[in-house]
Design a protein around this motif. Structure first.
Motif, short mmCIF file in Angstrom:
data_model
loop_
_atom_site.label_atom_id
_atom_site.label_comp_id
_atom_site.label_asym_id
_atom_site.label_seq_id
_atom_site.Cartn_x
_atom_site.Cartn_y
_atom_site.Cartn_z
N PRO A 25 0.77 -1.17 -0.07
CA PRO A 25 -0.11 0.06 0.12
C PRO A 25 0.94 1.28 -0.08
CG PRO A 25 -0.65 -1.56 1.67
CD PRO A 25 0.46 -1.96 1.21
N VAL A 26 0.54 2.24 -0.81
CA VAL A 26 1.07 3.60 -0.89
C VAL A 26 -0.06 4.41 -1.04
CG1 VAL A 26 2.44 5.22 -2.08
CG2 VAL A 26 3.37 2.90 -1.89
N ALA A 27 0.08 5.72 -0.32
CA ALA A 27 -1.36 6.49 -0.30
C ALA A 27 -0.75 8.04 -0.40
CB ALA A 27 -2.01 6.61 1.11
N VAL A 28 -1.64 8.83 -1.01
CA VAL A 28 -1.22 10.41 -1.11
C VAL A 28 -2.05 11.29 -0.69
CG1 VAL A 28 -0.56 12.02 -3.02
CG2 VAL A 28 -0.10 9.54 -3.45
N ALA A 29 -1.89 12.24 0.26
CA ALA A 29 -2.67 13.15 0.76
C ALA A 29 -2.43 14.34 0.08
CB ALA A 29 -2.39 13.33 2.26
N TYR A 30 -3.62 15.12 -0.44
CA TYR A 30 -3.28 16.29 -1.44
C TYR A 30 -3.50 17.67 -0.24
CZ TYR A 30 -3.39 13.06 -5.31
OH TYR A 30 -2.94 12.04 -6.25
N ARG A 31 -2.68 18.23 -0.73
CA ARG A 31 -2.89 19.68 0.03
C ARG A 31 -2.60 20.91 -1.12
NH1 ARG A 31 1.54 20.80 2.85
NH2 ARG A 31 0.58 22.10 3.96
N PRO A 32 -3.85 21.08 -1.74
CA PRO A 32 -3.75 22.21 -2.91
C PRO A 32 -3.13 23.62 -2.59
CG PRO A 32 -5.90 20.81 -2.74
CD PRO A 32 -5.36 20.76 -1.46
N ASN A 33 -3.31 24.01 -1.36
CA ASN A 33 -2.86 25.28 -1.03
C ASN A 33 -1.58 25.18 -0.14
OD1 ASN A 33 -5.23 26.59 -2.18
ND2 ASN A 33 -6.42 26.39 -0.43
N ALA A 34 -0.99 24.20 -0.62
CA ALA A 34 0.42 23.86 0.51
C ALA A 34 1.44 25.11 -0.09
CB ALA A 34 1.09 22.57 0.09
N ARG A 35 2.25 25.44 0.89
CA ARG A 35 3.52 26.35 0.52
C ARG A 35 4.69 25.69 0.26
NH1 ARG A 35 1.10 31.43 1.68
NH2 ARG A 35 3.11 32.52 1.80
N SER A 36 4.71 24.30 0.25
CA SER A 36 5.88 23.80 -0.37
C SER A 36 5.11 22.57 -1.11
CB SER A 36 6.60 22.88 0.92
OG SER A 36 5.83 22.27 1.70
N LEU A 37 5.38 21.26 -0.98
CA LEU A 37 4.95 20.46 -1.78
C LEU A 37 3.40 20.04 -1.70
CD1 LEU A 37 7.62 17.47 -1.65
CD2 LEU A 37 7.48 19.11 -3.56
N THR A 38 2.67 19.95 -2.59
CA THR A 38 1.13 19.73 -2.47
C THR A 38 0.91 18.38 -2.48
OG1 THR A 38 1.07 19.64 -4.94
CG2 THR A 38 0.61 21.98 -3.96
N THR A 39 1.64 17.32 -2.44
CA THR A 39 1.32 16.01 -2.06
C THR A 39 2.29 15.12 -1.30
OG1 THR A 39 2.98 15.30 -4.05
CG2 THR A 39 0.42 15.41 -4.65
N CYS A 40 1.91 14.57 -0.21
CA CYS A 40 2.55 13.88 0.78
C CYS A 40 2.27 12.40 0.88
CB CYS A 40 2.01 14.37 2.06
SG CYS A 40 2.13 16.19 2.25
N HIS A 41 3.27 11.65 0.35
CA HIS A 41 3.28 10.07 0.37
C HIS A 41 3.44 9.38 1.55
CE1 HIS A 41 3.86 11.86 -3.57
NE2 HIS A 41 3.03 10.94 -4.27
N GLY A 42 2.59 8.26 1.69
CA GLY A 42 2.75 7.51 2.85
C GLY A 42 2.76 5.99 2.43
N LYS A 43 3.33 5.08 3.29
CA LYS A 43 3.42 3.80 3.07
C LYS A 43 3.25 2.80 4.10
CE LYS A 43 7.78 5.13 3.97
NZ LYS A 43 8.10 6.54 4.10
#
Length: 384
Positions: A25-43
């Motif tokens: 399993p790998v998941a992605v949390a999306y943060r459209p208004n981020a001030r750095s990366l807009t995606t954060c991955h987890g495993k």
């Protein structure tokens, strides 16, 4: 964390595991208004673990993009006259010239993890607010998320943060071995940890090749580098090699996390979801792997790699890591509490002056530990 997703800017969480054939399993949390990366991955080994991993990374970035810390606008010399300030000369840099001691910039208050003293550190190595224009800074220090971590408590977060800093230091020193990297290959048949074995079996069953190297440094904290690549006969998904590294006082956890990191890196490339992946990376491929061919006859047994026996409390794990750094002559680590009140989790940024930074960062300048290793070896490959 579910009730706080909106507060930390997460709009949705996606399961991208099915884009690859491995199945972990790998998941992605999306943060459209981020001030750095807009995606954060987890495993993880379960989808819940992967989602939790992604959300906790999103929390870390949210807190670092919106730091609630004490700041000063001053020069190094001004702060030194008033009290303790971090030694700029041993912080990871991307410019050869040393940082200016007279230039005014923003500084954040950190706490020395052994003495408890207040120490001023450059704000640019604390925050992740990369929206332009950037806050005033020294323009020569390595920026990034190294040493940023979360947990149920500050001490738990600190263990994660220090382990990551030791991992990046170990990776930089390990890469300096050049042609001697082959000697650090790990015999995967010797892995006797059930959790690791299950993860490796999932990779191999999918027709993906895996190779692992021991990059444990003089600090003695287990650290591994893992590379996975598609079998040439596979027709389902033929992508370039993907790599991951990890460090943890328990070698079983360190190895398992390194393999999972490689799986996550591969899916990140396949999905194209990370916004700092350039077109050139897809056209030219990822950096060259340690070896052109998979390891055929590794000599190092997994059980020969040092490992802690376990800790009764998180305090014991933290004390062990701090003690190892002291013995290696590393300056006292500094910690900044980035936690936001109302959110039931701790977020910290740990700074460890004297440790190497990420050698993969563009323009990275080798620090004293890497230079000392190169000088000691003398280019003949006869010394560690």
């Amino acid at each position: 964390m579910t009730p706080f997703l909106r507060e930390i800017g997460v709009s949705r969480i996606a399961d991208i595991s099915g884009l690859d054939s491995i199945g972990l399993p790998v998941a992605v949390a999306y943060r459209p208004n981020a001030r750095s990366l807009t995606t954060c991955h987890g495993k993880g080994v379960t989808l819940t673990e992967a989602k939790t991993s992604a959300v906790m990374e999103a929390l870390e970035r949210h807190c670092a993009e919106n730091p609630k810390v004490t700041l000063r606008y001053a020069s190094f010399d001004e702060l030194r006259d008033e009290g303790r300030v971090v030694d700029l000369d041993i912080l990871p840099r991307i410019v050869e010239a040393p940082p200016s001691k007279t230039r005014r910039s923003l500084w954040a208050r950190a706490t020395a993890m052994t003495s408890g003293d207040n120490v001023w550190v450059p704000f640019e190595i604390v925050h992740l607010d990369y929206a332009l224009p950037l806050p005033t800074n020294l323009e020569c220090l390595l920026l990034g998320s190294g040493g940023l971590a979360s947990g149920n408590t500050m001490k738990e977060a600190a263990v994660h943060a220090i382990s990551e800093l030791i991992e990046r230091d170990a990776l930089t020193l390990w890469r300096a071995k050049a042609t001697r990297i082959q000697e650090t290959a790990v015999d995967l048949e010797s892995v006797n940890d059930p959790w690791c074995s299950d993860i490796l079996s999932a990779v191999i069953r999918s027709g993906t090749r895996a190779a692992v190297w021991d990059m444990t440094s003089d600090l003695g904290v287990p650290a591994f580098f893992c590379e996975i690549s598609s079998d040439r006969s596979s027709t389902f998904r033929n992508v370039g090699p993907a790599a991951g590294s990890a460090c943890h006082p328990l070698r079983g956890i360190a190895l398992g996390k390194a393999v999972l990191e490689a799986v996550q890196s591969r899916l990140t490339m396949i999905s194209g979801t990370r916004d700092d992946l350039t077109r050139e990376l897809f056209v030219r491929g990822p950096p060259q792997p340690p070896l052109d061919e998979p390891v055929s006859c590794p000599g190092k047994a997994f059980t020969d790699i040092p490992s802690a026996l376990g800790f009764a409390r998180i305090d014991d794990a933290l004390d062990d890591l701090l003690g190892r750094m002291r013995l290696a002559g590393i300056d006292e680590p500094l910690i900044v509490d980035l936690s936001h009140s109302g959110i039931p989790a701790a977020v910290v940024r740990v700074i460890a002056p004297g440790l190497e930074g990420s050698c993969d960062a563009p323009g990275y300048i080798a620090g004293a530990r890497a230079r000392r290793l190169a000088a000691y070896r003398g280019g003949d490959g006869e010394h560690d």
